[in-house]
Design a protein around this motif. Sequence first.
Motif, PDB file in Angstrom:
ATOM      1  N   TYR A  63       0.837  -1.203   0.000  1.00  0.00           N
ATOM      2  CA  TYR A  63       0.000   0.000   0.000  1.00  0.00           C
ATOM      3  C   TYR A  63       0.870   1.250   0.000  1.00  0.00           C
ATOM      4  O   TYR A  63       0.588   2.223  -0.709  1.00  0.00           O
ATOM      5  CB  TYR A  63      -0.908  -0.025   1.233  1.00  0.00           C
ATOM      6  CG  TYR A  63      -1.899   1.099   1.299  1.00  0.00           C
ATOM      7  CD1 TYR A  63      -3.146   0.965   0.710  1.00  0.00           C
ATOM      8  CD2 TYR A  63      -1.607   2.285   1.950  1.00  0.00           C
ATOM      9  CE1 TYR A  63      -4.074   1.991   0.769  1.00  0.00           C
ATOM     10  CE2 TYR A  63      -2.523   3.315   2.013  1.00  0.00           C
ATOM     11  CZ  TYR A  63      -3.760   3.159   1.428  1.00  0.00           C
ATOM     12  OH  TYR A  63      -4.666   4.174   1.485  1.00  0.00           O
ATOM     13  N   SER A  64       1.963   1.207   0.745  1.00  0.00           N
ATOM     14  CA  SER A  64       2.833   2.382   0.834  1.00  0.00           C
ATOM     15  C   SER A  64       3.473   2.731  -0.510  1.00  0.00           C
ATOM     16  O   SER A  64       3.820   3.880  -0.750  1.00  0.00           O
ATOM     17  CB  SER A  64       3.911   2.178   1.902  1.00  0.00           C
ATOM     18  OG  SER A  64       4.885   1.245   1.469  1.00  0.00           O
ATOM     19  N   ASP A  67       0.616   4.787  -2.215  1.00  0.00           N
ATOM     20  CA  ASP A  67       0.260   6.015  -1.500  1.00  0.00           C
ATOM     21  C   ASP A  67       1.419   7.002  -1.684  1.00  0.00           C
ATOM     22  O   ASP A  67       2.198   7.254  -0.785  1.00  0.00           O
ATOM     23  CB  ASP A  67       0.010   5.712  -0.025  1.00  0.00           C
ATOM     24  CG  ASP A  67      -0.386   6.946   0.770  1.00  0.00           C
ATOM     25  OD1 ASP A  67      -0.818   7.945   0.163  1.00  0.00           O
ATOM     26  OD2 ASP A  67      -0.252   6.900   2.008  1.00  0.00           O
ATOM     27  N   ASP A  69       1.791  10.230  -1.982  1.00  0.00           N
ATOM     28  CA  ASP A  69       1.963  11.422  -1.150  1.00  0.00           C
ATOM     29  C   ASP A  69       2.064  11.102   0.341  1.00  0.00           C
ATOM     30  O   ASP A  69       2.280  11.986   1.161  1.00  0.00           O
ATOM     31  CB  ASP A  69       0.864  12.447  -1.413  1.00  0.00           C
ATOM     32  CG  ASP A  69      -0.534  11.920  -1.125  1.00  0.00           C
ATOM     33  OD1 ASP A  69      -0.673  10.846  -0.503  1.00  0.00           O
ATOM     34  OD2 ASP A  69      -1.508  12.586  -1.539  1.00  0.00           O
ATOM     35  N   ASP A  71      -0.095  10.202   2.590  1.00  0.00           N
ATOM     36  CA  ASP A  71      -1.120  10.705   3.502  1.00  0.00           C
ATOM     37  C   ASP A  71      -1.966   9.605   4.135  1.00  0.00           C
ATOM     38  O   ASP A  71      -2.843   9.872   4.944  1.00  0.00           O
ATOM     39  CB  ASP A  71      -2.018  11.720   2.801  1.00  0.00           C
ATOM     40  CG  ASP A  71      -2.877  11.111   1.694  1.00  0.00           C
ATOM     41  OD1 ASP A  71      -2.725   9.909   1.391  1.00  0.00           O
ATOM     42  OD2 ASP A  71      -3.697  11.848   1.124  1.00  0.00           O
ATOM     43  N   GLY A  72      -1.699   8.338   3.775  1.00  0.00           N
ATOM     44  CA  GLY A  72      -2.462   7.229   4.350  1.00  0.00           C
ATOM     45  C   GLY A  72      -3.712   6.880   3.575  1.00  0.00           C
ATOM     46  O   GLY A  72      -4.456   5.980   3.966  1.00  0.00           O
ATOM     47  N   TYR A  73      -3.962   7.604   2.495  1.00  0.00           N
ATOM     48  CA  TYR A  73      -5.136   7.373   1.670  1.00  0.00           C
ATOM     49  C   TYR A  73      -4.709   7.265   0.207  1.00  0.00           C
ATOM     50  O   TYR A  73      -3.706   7.837  -0.196  1.00  0.00           O
ATOM     51  CB  TYR A  73      -6.141   8.527   1.796  1.00  0.00           C
ATOM     52  CG  TYR A  73      -6.640   8.703   3.195  1.00  0.00           C
ATOM     53  CD1 TYR A  73      -7.722   7.962   3.671  1.00  0.00           C
ATOM     54  CD2 TYR A  73      -6.023   9.607   4.058  1.00  0.00           C
ATOM     55  CE1 TYR A  73      -8.175   8.125   4.974  1.00  0.00           C
ATOM     56  CE2 TYR A  73      -6.483   9.777   5.360  1.00  0.00           C
ATOM     57  CZ  TYR A  73      -7.553   9.036   5.806  1.00  0.00           C
ATOM     58  OH  TYR A  73      -7.999   9.187   7.083  1.00  0.00           O
ATOM     59  N   LEU A  74      -5.495   6.565  -0.580  1.00  0.00           N
ATOM     60  CA  LEU A  74      -5.273   6.536  -2.022  1.00  0.00           C
ATOM     61  C   LEU A  74      -6.225   7.532  -2.663  1.00  0.00           C
ATOM     62  O   LEU A  74      -7.441   7.380  -2.571  1.00  0.00           O
ATOM     63  CB  LEU A  74      -5.527   5.141  -2.597  1.00  0.00           C
ATOM     64  CG  LEU A  74      -4.561   4.048  -2.176  1.00  0.00           C
ATOM     65  CD1 LEU A  74      -4.961   2.718  -2.796  1.00  0.00           C
ATOM     66  CD2 LEU A  74      -3.138   4.400  -2.551  1.00  0.00           C
ATOM     67  N   ASN A  75      -5.653   8.581  -3.270  1.00  0.00           N
ATOM     68  CA  ASN A  75      -6.506   9.532  -3.970  1.00  0.00           C
ATOM     69  C   ASN A  75      -6.812   8.987  -5.362  1.00  0.00           C
ATOM     70  O   ASN A  75      -6.329   7.921  -5.749  1.00  0.00           O
ATOM     71  CB  ASN A  75      -5.869  10.930  -4.021  1.00  0.00           C
ATOM     72  CG  ASN A  75      -4.567  10.965  -4.778  1.00  0.00           C
ATOM     73  OD1 ASN A  75      -4.414  10.309  -5.806  1.00  0.00           O
ATOM     74  ND2 ASN A  75      -3.611  11.740  -4.279  1.00  0.00           N
ATOM     75  N   GLU A  78      -3.733   8.183  -7.544  1.00  0.00           N
ATOM     76  CA  GLU A  78      -3.000   7.003  -7.071  1.00  0.00           C
ATOM     77  C   GLU A  78      -3.763   5.726  -7.422  1.00  0.00           C
ATOM     78  O   GLU A  78      -3.169   4.733  -7.845  1.00  0.00           O
ATOM     79  CB  GLU A  78      -2.763   7.100  -5.565  1.00  0.00           C
ATOM     80  CG  GLU A  78      -1.798   8.218  -5.196  1.00  0.00           C
ATOM     81  CD  GLU A  78      -1.828   8.584  -3.725  1.00  0.00           C
ATOM     82  OE1 GLU A  78      -0.816   9.120  -3.251  1.00  0.00           O
ATOM     83  OE2 GLU A  78      -2.848   8.349  -3.034  1.00  0.00           O
TER      84      GLU A  78
END
Length: 89
Positions: A63-64, A67, A69, A71-75, A78
Motif C-alpha cells: 500500500y505504501s 500512497d 503522497d 497521507d495514508g489514503y489513495l486519492n 493514485e
Amino acid sequence: KDGKLSRDDFLAGMEASGSPQWSNVFDMLDEDGDGYIDFRVYLIGMAFANTNLSSETIFERVYSIFDVDGDGYLNLNEFEAILRKVFRD
C-alpha cells in the motif's frame, strides 16, 4: 550505481530468474514503467518473499508504494495508477 534495479537485478535478488510470477511483481512495483525500481521498492518486493510476514504487513508495505503522497489514503490519481498497472495493454 544510481540506486535503481533492473528487472534482471530484481529477479536475481529474488533468486527467481525466468519466473513469470516474479516478473509480474516487478511490473507492479515499476511505478513509472521505465524498467527500473528503486531500492526502497525492491525491499518492499522482498516482503513478498518473506513467508514470516503476515498478510497485513505485506499489504501495508505494498500500500505504501501506491500512497505516493504518504497521507495514508489513495486519492483518485493514485488509484488510477494502480488500475493502469494491473490492466496494462
